[in-house]
Design a protein around this motif. Sequence first.
Motif, PDB file in Angstrom:
ATOM      1  N   GLN A  12       3.128 -17.929 -10.283  1.00 22.28           N
ATOM      2  CA  GLN A  12       2.590 -18.527 -11.503  1.00 22.28           C
ATOM      3  C   GLN A  12       3.070 -19.964 -11.603  1.00 22.28           C
ATOM      4  OE1 GLN A  12       3.025 -16.226 -15.184  1.00 22.28           O
ATOM      5  NE2 GLN A  12       3.966 -18.012 -16.083  1.00 22.28           N
ATOM      6  N   GLY A  13       2.154 -20.892 -11.892  1.00 20.93           N
ATOM      7  CA  GLY A  13       2.514 -22.292 -12.099  1.00 20.93           C
ATOM      8  C   GLY A  13       2.390 -23.128 -10.856  1.00 20.93           C
ATOM      9  N   THR A  14       2.403 -24.458 -11.074  1.00 21.34           N
ATOM     10  CA  THR A  14       2.332 -25.396  -9.959  1.00 21.34           C
ATOM     11  C   THR A  14       3.542 -26.336  -9.946  1.00 21.34           C
ATOM     12  OG1 THR A  14       0.932 -26.830 -11.311  1.00 21.34           O
ATOM     13  CG2 THR A  14      -0.174 -25.366  -9.759  1.00 21.34           C
ATOM     14  N   MET A  15       3.920 -26.867 -11.095  1.00 23.38           N
ATOM     15  CA  MET A  15       5.106 -27.725 -11.179  1.00 23.38           C
ATOM     16  C   MET A  15       6.344 -26.884 -11.493  1.00 23.38           C
ATOM     17  SD  MET A  15       4.116 -30.749 -10.483  1.00 23.38           S
ATOM     18  CE  MET A  15       5.337 -31.871 -11.096  1.00 23.38           C
ATOM     19  N   ASP A  16       6.239 -26.038 -12.483  1.00 21.38           N
ATOM     20  CA  ASP A  16       7.284 -25.066 -12.811  1.00 21.38           C
ATOM     21  C   ASP A  16       6.789 -23.725 -12.259  1.00 21.38           C
ATOM     22  OD1 ASP A  16       8.623 -27.058 -14.199  1.00 21.38           O
ATOM     23  OD2 ASP A  16       7.673 -26.533 -16.088  1.00 21.38           O
ATOM     24  N   VAL A  17       7.377 -23.297 -11.151  1.00 22.97           N
ATOM     25  CA  VAL A  17       6.864 -22.137 -10.428  1.00 22.97           C
ATOM     26  C   VAL A  17       7.760 -20.922 -10.634  1.00 22.97           C
ATOM     27  CG1 VAL A  17       6.229 -21.251  -8.151  1.00 22.97           C
ATOM     28  CG2 VAL A  17       5.857 -23.664  -8.685  1.00 22.97           C
ATOM     29  N   VAL A  18       7.125 -19.783 -10.880  1.00 19.70           N
ATOM     30  CA  VAL A  18       7.811 -18.497 -10.953  1.00 19.70           C
ATOM     31  C   VAL A  18       7.143 -17.600  -9.919  1.00 19.70           C
ATOM     32  CG1 VAL A  18       8.313 -16.482 -12.381  1.00 19.70           C
ATOM     33  CG2 VAL A  18       8.321 -18.767 -13.411  1.00 19.70           C
ATOM     34  N   ARG A  19       7.953 -17.004  -9.045  1.00 22.25           N
ATOM     35  CA  ARG A  19       7.423 -16.114  -8.008  1.00 22.25           C
ATOM     36  C   ARG A  19       8.224 -14.820  -7.965  1.00 22.25           C
ATOM     37  NH1 ARG A  19       7.992 -20.767  -4.180  1.00 22.25           N
ATOM     38  NH2 ARG A  19       6.006 -21.841  -4.242  1.00 22.25           N
ATOM     39  N   ILE A  20       7.563 -13.772  -7.529  1.00 28.45           N
ATOM     40  CA  ILE A  20       8.259 -12.530  -7.201  1.00 28.45           C
ATOM     41  C   ILE A  20       8.051 -12.313  -5.709  1.00 28.45           C
ATOM     42  CG2 ILE A  20       8.406 -10.039  -7.522  1.00 28.45           C
ATOM     43  CD1 ILE A  20       7.542 -10.472 -10.417  1.00 28.45           C
ATOM     44  N   LEU A  21       9.166 -12.172  -4.999  1.00 28.51           N
ATOM     45  CA  LEU A  21       9.158 -11.959  -3.557  1.00 28.51           C
ATOM     46  C   LEU A  21       9.631 -10.542  -3.275  1.00 28.51           C
ATOM     47  CD1 LEU A  21      11.182 -15.168  -2.695  1.00 28.51           C
ATOM     48  CD2 LEU A  21       8.722 -14.960  -2.632  1.00 28.51           C
ATOM     49  N   VAL A  22       9.070  -9.902  -2.252  1.00 27.10           N
ATOM     50  CA  VAL A  22       9.521  -8.573  -1.843  1.00 27.10           C
ATOM     51  C   VAL A  22      10.045  -8.666  -0.421  1.00 27.10           C
ATOM     52  CG1 VAL A  22       8.859  -6.179  -1.409  1.00 27.10           C
ATOM     53  CG2 VAL A  22       7.884  -7.396  -3.355  1.00 27.10           C
ATOM     54  N   ASP A  23      11.283  -8.219  -0.228  1.00 29.97           N
ATOM     55  CA  ASP A  23      11.880  -8.134   1.101  1.00 29.97           C
ATOM     56  C   ASP A  23      11.214  -6.965   1.820  1.00 29.97           C
ATOM     57  OD1 ASP A  23      13.503  -7.473   3.311  1.00 29.97           O
ATOM     58  OD2 ASP A  23      15.304  -8.193   2.298  1.00 29.97           O
ATOM     59  N   GLN A  24      10.523  -7.244   2.916  1.00 32.71           N
ATOM     60  CA  GLN A  24       9.764  -6.217   3.622  1.00 32.71           C
ATOM     61  C   GLN A  24      10.638  -5.227   4.391  1.00 32.71           C
ATOM     62  OE1 GLN A  24       6.230  -5.905   3.285  1.00 32.71           O
ATOM     63  NE2 GLN A  24       6.964  -7.187   1.611  1.00 32.71           N
ATOM     64  N   VAL A  25      11.936  -5.495   4.487  1.00 30.88           N
ATOM     65  CA  VAL A  25      12.853  -4.572   5.150  1.00 30.88           C
ATOM     66  C   VAL A  25      13.479  -3.613   4.141  1.00 30.88           C
ATOM     67  CG1 VAL A  25      14.985  -4.380   6.483  1.00 30.88           C
ATOM     68  CG2 VAL A  25      13.335  -6.180   7.021  1.00 30.88           C
ATOM     69  N   THR A  26      13.983  -4.149   3.027  1.00 32.28           N
ATOM     70  CA  THR A  26      14.697  -3.330   2.042  1.00 32.28           C
ATOM     71  C   THR A  26      13.836  -2.906   0.864  1.00 32.28           C
ATOM     72  OG1 THR A  26      15.440  -5.246   0.777  1.00 32.28           O
ATOM     73  CG2 THR A  26      16.854  -4.515   2.600  1.00 32.28           C
ATOM     74  N   VAL A  28      13.537  -4.648  -1.809  1.00 29.52           N
ATOM     75  CA  VAL A  28      14.106  -5.268  -3.007  1.00 29.52           C
ATOM     76  C   VAL A  28      13.221  -6.429  -3.456  1.00 29.52           C
ATOM     77  CG1 VAL A  28      16.095  -6.507  -3.957  1.00 29.52           C
ATOM     78  CG2 VAL A  28      16.448  -4.580  -2.420  1.00 29.52           C
ATOM     79  N   ASN A  29      12.949  -6.494  -4.775  1.00 30.37           N
ATOM     80  CA  ASN A  29      12.165  -7.572  -5.372  1.00 30.37           C
ATOM     81  C   ASN A  29      13.109  -8.661  -5.860  1.00 30.37           C
ATOM     82  OD1 ASN A  29       9.075  -6.466  -6.514  1.00 30.37           O
ATOM     83  ND2 ASN A  29      10.467  -5.098  -5.452  1.00 30.37           N
ATOM     84  N   TYR A  30      12.709  -9.918  -5.655  1.00 35.33           N
ATOM     85  CA  TYR A  30      13.500 -11.064  -6.099  1.00 35.33           C
ATOM     86  C   TYR A  30      12.651 -11.946  -6.997  1.00 35.33           C
ATOM     87  CZ  TYR A  30      16.779  -9.784  -2.444  1.00 35.33           C
ATOM     88  OH  TYR A  30      17.669  -9.112  -1.664  1.00 35.33           O
ATOM     89  N   LEU A  31      13.283 -12.530  -8.016  1.00 40.17           N
ATOM     90  CA  LEU A  31      12.653 -13.492  -8.896  1.00 40.17           C
ATOM     91  C   LEU A  31      13.093 -14.877  -8.449  1.00 40.17           C
ATOM     92  CD1 LEU A  31      11.015 -14.123 -11.473  1.00 40.17           C
ATOM     93  CD2 LEU A  31      13.182 -13.999 -12.723  1.00 40.17           C
ATOM     94  N   GLN A  32      12.123 -15.744  -8.157  1.00 40.15           N
ATOM     95  CA  GLN A  32      12.404 -17.117  -7.749  1.00 40.15           C
ATOM     96  C   GLN A  32      11.804 -18.055  -8.790  1.00 40.15           C
ATOM     97  OE1 GLN A  32      10.194 -18.630  -4.398  1.00 40.15           O
ATOM     98  NE2 GLN A  32      11.854 -20.014  -3.837  1.00 40.15           N
TER      99      GLN A  32
END
Length: 61
Positions: A12-26, A28-32
């Motif tokens: 979400q966003g272009t200048m102020d970005v919020v992402r949710i990443l998923v580690d494909q091994v574990t 676990v979801n991360y908030l960036q």
Amino acid sequence: MKEKRFEVVFSQGTMDVVRILVDQVTGVNYLQVCNGYAGGLTPLLDREGKPVISPVKPYHG
């Protein structure tokens, strides 16, 4: 071709970005969060304070 370990499942966003990443091994979801030259990364937690874990496919990285 080598698979990526982290997959962006939400952005979400272009200048102020919020992402949710998923580690494909574990799974676990991360908030960036990125804001200008600053940013942070933390495990995404559920209501009980436990990490959110998604099901993952076998990783061949």
